[in-house]
Design a protein around this motif. Structure first.
Motif, PDB file in Angstrom:
ATOM      1  N   ASP A  62       0.857  -1.191   0.000  1.00 19.37           N
ATOM      2  CA  ASP A  62       0.000   0.000   0.000  1.00 19.37           C
ATOM      3  C   ASP A  62       0.895   1.244   0.000  1.00 19.37           C
ATOM      4  O   ASP A  62       1.049   1.917   1.017  1.00 19.37           O
ATOM      5  CB  ASP A  62      -0.910  -0.028   1.226  1.00 19.37           C
ATOM      6  N   ARG A  64       1.142   4.211  -2.448  1.00 19.78           N
ATOM      7  CA  ARG A  64       0.522   4.758  -3.651  1.00 19.78           C
ATOM      8  C   ARG A  64       1.440   5.682  -4.448  1.00 19.78           C
ATOM      9  O   ARG A  64       1.323   5.777  -5.665  1.00 19.78           O
ATOM     10  CB  ARG A  64      -0.790   5.462  -3.268  1.00 19.78           C
ATOM     11  N   THR A  93      -5.855  -1.154  -2.852  1.00 24.80           N
ATOM     12  CA  THR A  93      -5.198  -0.358  -1.806  1.00 24.80           C
ATOM     13  C   THR A  93      -5.505   1.126  -1.931  1.00 24.80           C
ATOM     14  O   THR A  93      -5.148   1.904  -1.057  1.00 24.80           O
ATOM     15  CB  THR A  93      -3.669  -0.552  -1.846  1.00 24.80           C
TER      16      THR A  93
END
Length: 339
Positions: A62, A64, A93
């Motif tokens: 996770d 991004r 995610t």
């Protein structure tokens, strides 16, 4: 915050330098790998960017900003199938973070579908992921939507009443002037959404803003942003000759307005579209051949090359480009059936 500022001022080297400066002391921090990856990507060091971006994801799935950096690499290199597979495998995610970044990551995913010419999927992503989930008064989310609608129209896709719906939310942007990069897209959307009076107000406001900003930013606004805005207004209104005249002198300096390479590529696409529509075939060919050298597996590039070669009487080159466009389209139709 420093890296974000460097991006917004078009300083790719600064983006990389600030990440490198602190990386050695933060090797246990997965977010640093993503920051380094994005700095490397914006400096065109794509292989290294992908390496650090994938390390970042391996350290923390996770992550991004790392997803975003690798998405840039794959899009820049035209690795469309890989891009779709990677981004959709990580998309679960994105659900609980910033809605603007959620929309932006889906925006990047939509670019792969745009290049394989699955326009129905792009519209679905727009309606359900980008504008459908957007906080519609948020500028960053408006930009995700504008940048995708414009790219769709450049591919000949009818976007229906989507411009009109979006433009209704743009009145607060008229005198905001956070970045010229943003204003160029807002002003285009205003014209396409039937808000010509708002667009005229915004252009006048951009000029006034440029005259009073701090000296370091004045050239960006007055000598780059305002002429480019005139060019975007002209293109949105179908005045190809004026769009070319306004955009051509400033294209090389648009980096200073902010945004990333992938985002600013929109302005070259607008310029190229105006060249093609205005039948300026030699200039269009120069742009198309440069784009083909960078991303040689995009069907629309070969299709436009074929048309341009035909217009210039280069029949053999036109036949080769047309055949390659067909082969690529058939290849990507198979991708559509499996995703």
């Amino acid at each position: 915050m420093a890296q974000y500022h460097y991006r917004n001022s078009g300083n790719s080297q600064g983006m990389l330098r600030i990440a490198e400066k602190v990386f050695a002391a933060n090797r246990d921090n997965p977010y640093m790998y993503g920051m380094l990856a994005f700095g490397l990507e914006e400096c065109h060091r794509l292989e290294e960017a992908e390496e650090y971006g994938r390390q970042a994801i391996a350290l923390k799935r996770d992550n991004r900003w790392a997803h975003h950096a690798v998405a840039h690499v794959l899009e820049t290199q035209g690795r469309l199938e890989e891009g779709i597979s990677l981004m959709e495998s990580l998309s679960d995610t994105w659900e609980y973070g910033s809605s603007a970044f959620y929309g932006h990551l889906w925006w990047h995913t939509s670019l792969y579908y745009l290049d394989i010419e699955n326009f129905a999927k792009v519209l679905e992503i727009y309606d359900t992921r980008i504008w459908g989930r957007a906080k519609k008064d948020n500028g960053r989310e408006q930009i995700n939507a504008i940048a995708l609608l414009l790219r769709l129209e450049l591919r000949g896709v009818d976007v229906g009443s989507r411009w009109q719906e979006l433009a209704n939310y743009l009145q607060p942007r008229l005198h905001e002037h956070v970045l010229a990069f943003l204003d160029l897209q807002y002003i285009y959307a205003l014209v396409r959404g039937g808000k010509d009076d708002w667009a005229a107000q915004m252009l006048e406001s951009m000029q006034a803003h440029g005259e009073k900003v701090l000296p370091y930013a004045r050239r960006t606004w007055l000598e780059v942003g305002v002429p480019a805005a005139r060019g975007m207004i002209a293109h949105a209104g179908g005045d190809w000759e004026r769009a070319i005249a306004q955009l051509e002198p400033v294209l090389a300096d648009l980096y200073s307005t902010g945004g990333s390479h992938a985002q600013r590529d929109l302005f070259e696409q607008v310029y190229l579209d105006a060249l093609i529509r205005d039948r300026q075939h030699h200039k269009a060919l120069n742009v198309l051949e440069k784009r083909n050298a960078a991303r040689g597996n995009i069907p629309v590039i070969h299709r436009e090359l074929a048309n341009t070669y035909n217009q210039l009487g280069h029949i053999n080159e036109a036949d080769r480009a047309s055949q390659l466009a067909l082969e690529l389209s058939q290849r990507y139709q198979k991708v559509e059936q499996t995703v």
